[in-house]
Design a protein around this motif. Sequence first.
Motif, short mmCIF file in Angstrom:
data_model
loop_
_atom_site.label_atom_id
_atom_site.label_comp_id
_atom_site.label_asym_id
_atom_site.label_seq_id
_atom_site.Cartn_x
_atom_site.Cartn_y
_atom_site.Cartn_z
N TYR A 57 -4.18 0.27 -12.51
CA TYR A 57 -3.92 -0.51 -11.30
C TYR A 57 -3.67 0.37 -10.08
N ALA A 58 -2.97 1.46 -10.29
CA ALA A 58 -2.62 2.36 -9.17
C ALA A 58 -2.53 3.78 -9.72
N PRO A 59 -3.63 4.53 -9.73
CA PRO A 59 -3.66 5.86 -10.37
C PRO A 59 -2.60 6.83 -9.87
N ASP A 60 -2.10 6.61 -8.66
CA ASP A 60 -1.07 7.51 -8.12
C ASP A 60 0.29 6.84 -8.04
N PHE A 61 0.53 5.81 -8.85
CA PHE A 61 1.80 5.08 -8.74
C PHE A 61 2.98 6.04 -8.89
N MET A 62 4.08 5.70 -8.22
CA MET A 62 5.24 6.59 -8.17
C MET A 62 6.19 6.34 -9.33
N THR A 63 6.56 5.08 -9.55
CA THR A 63 7.48 4.71 -10.62
C THR A 63 7.10 3.36 -11.17
N MET A 83 6.11 0.16 -9.18
CA MET A 83 5.61 -0.96 -9.96
C MET A 83 6.70 -1.52 -10.87
N ALA A 84 6.42 -2.65 -11.47
CA ALA A 84 7.40 -3.29 -12.35
C ALA A 84 6.69 -3.89 -13.54
N VAL A 131 13.24 -5.94 -4.21
CA VAL A 131 12.20 -4.97 -3.92
C VAL A 131 11.64 -4.30 -5.17
N GLU A 132 12.38 -4.37 -6.28
CA GLU A 132 11.94 -3.71 -7.52
C GLU A 132 11.60 -4.68 -8.64
N ALA A 133 11.93 -5.95 -8.46
CA ALA A 133 11.75 -6.93 -9.52
C ALA A 133 10.30 -7.39 -9.61
N PHE A 134 9.90 -7.81 -10.79
CA PHE A 134 8.56 -8.36 -10.99
C PHE A 134 8.42 -9.61 -10.13
N ASN A 135 7.29 -9.73 -9.44
CA ASN A 135 7.06 -10.86 -8.55
C ASN A 135 6.21 -11.90 -9.28
N PHE A 136 6.85 -12.99 -9.70
CA PHE A 136 6.16 -14.01 -10.48
C PHE A 136 5.22 -14.86 -9.63
N LYS A 137 5.49 -14.95 -8.35
CA LYS A 137 4.64 -15.76 -7.48
C LYS A 137 3.26 -15.14 -7.32
N THR A 138 3.21 -13.84 -7.19
CA THR A 138 1.92 -13.18 -6.95
C THR A 138 1.23 -12.72 -8.23
N CYS A 139 1.98 -12.59 -9.34
CA CYS A 139 1.39 -12.08 -10.59
C CYS A 139 1.80 -12.95 -11.78
N ASP A 181 -2.45 -6.79 -7.20
CA ASP A 181 -3.53 -7.01 -6.24
C ASP A 181 -4.55 -5.88 -6.36
N VAL A 182 -5.35 -5.93 -7.41
CA VAL A 182 -6.29 -4.87 -7.71
C VAL A 182 -7.69 -5.46 -7.84
N ASP A 183 -8.66 -4.58 -7.97
CA ASP A 183 -10.04 -4.99 -8.17
C ASP A 183 -10.13 -5.91 -9.40
N PRO A 184 -10.76 -7.07 -9.27
CA PRO A 184 -10.89 -7.99 -10.42
C PRO A 184 -11.54 -7.34 -11.64
#
Length: 439
Positions: free
Chosen positions: A286-292, A350-351, A389-397, A406-409
Amino acid sequence: MYLLHLNVDEGGRSVGGSGNGGSSGHLIANPAATSAATVTELHDCQVHLQEVERAAKSSLESVKRSNVVVEELSQKLLGCGDGVGAGAGWGGGGTQIEIPPCPACDACPSCPSCPVCPSVVASFGSTTSGQHSKKWLTIGIPTVPRDENHLGTTLESWIRQLPVHDKDPLYDDVVLVIMNMHGEGHDWFYKAKEKYSGNHPFSRYFRFTEETYVTPDPVPHLTAGKDPGDANHPGFRVRKQTRNIASLMKESEGLGDFFMFTEDDMQICDHGLVSIQYMLNKAELYAPDFMTIRASYGMNGIFMRDEDIASFSSYLLEHQARRPPDHLVVEWFAGEKPQSATLKRGRKHMAFRYNILHHLGVVSTLRAERSKTFPVCYEELGEPTLFEVEAFNFKTCIDDDIWPCDVDPAVRTMGIPWGHMCMGPLCLNGANPKKKGGG
């Protein structure tokens, strides 16, 4: 490793250079052509050099991949200076760049000219010893004396999931660093060290150590008065725990590609190691350079890259008197302050949707009061357990288990119902079958 020697005076002119043993290639620029552009190109060379060094220091288990990267970057080095003083001879006082070639090394016998120098191999150890030199995952566990043997229970929960044969993709690719933060008198630590060392079948996965990186309290006058602090303002005990965490990170730096925070009273949930492998691999897609990525609460279940350990440990020490560590880590990876935003460099934090650790105690090491009910295994991690800011967002995912999603399908995949994979008394379905959130 590749070394670049640039001896340039204030005007950009060469004042000589030296190699690092063996023959050296030289790129000589015509001094008449030396200009601000030359200095810019030299800066680019230095940037390329840093990339080469980082690649050369990467996991030797990924050396084939690293070889390709290093080879490409070395070509950039060889190209530095092209067009600057073209056609210049090998004499004169032009800008000199020396790149000692790296001889073939045993770590990569399939390569005719291995770009990983013997000095780098020696610093990480040989891959022919039967153990990986740099692991995929380092699990950091600070430990202090407790009435009950929570440390032993925690380590046993990991042993039940660690690979037992060399056909497993994670065999010998995980290391648990258990650091005694108390010194003499921590009997549970020394018993565990004796039990899991030597001929124990899982000894290869454990590294027992004492705290060695001791740093001073920035507010010793408060410590002298044993200031208690509160939930948002660290007292002397919490500041000490912050320094303990920094010590553990320094001890763990360079051991694995990823570092995981956890504590000595946090059991790994059923299938926890499998969920970690799934989570990190999916986050990379999803994010090859993700931080955490966050997969538990408090100072637990936080995963970061090895190259960020020094940055975060320094941040902890600098701000230890201002906020407790479980607040500072969010401030750091979320980029909530100008300093942490600079360190974040636009990377995603990420979460994971589910909690993968079970708390054994009733009192937090960061809070004096008895804790409220902690999330059980594979319970969903939302607010107020975590900050927004760190919790999983259930509305968007809502149909995924990694946030943000929000990644390439073509890359995105549906989430796995992890809550149904854990049915014991520590798990969501076993502890409270009627509670929602099991997946």
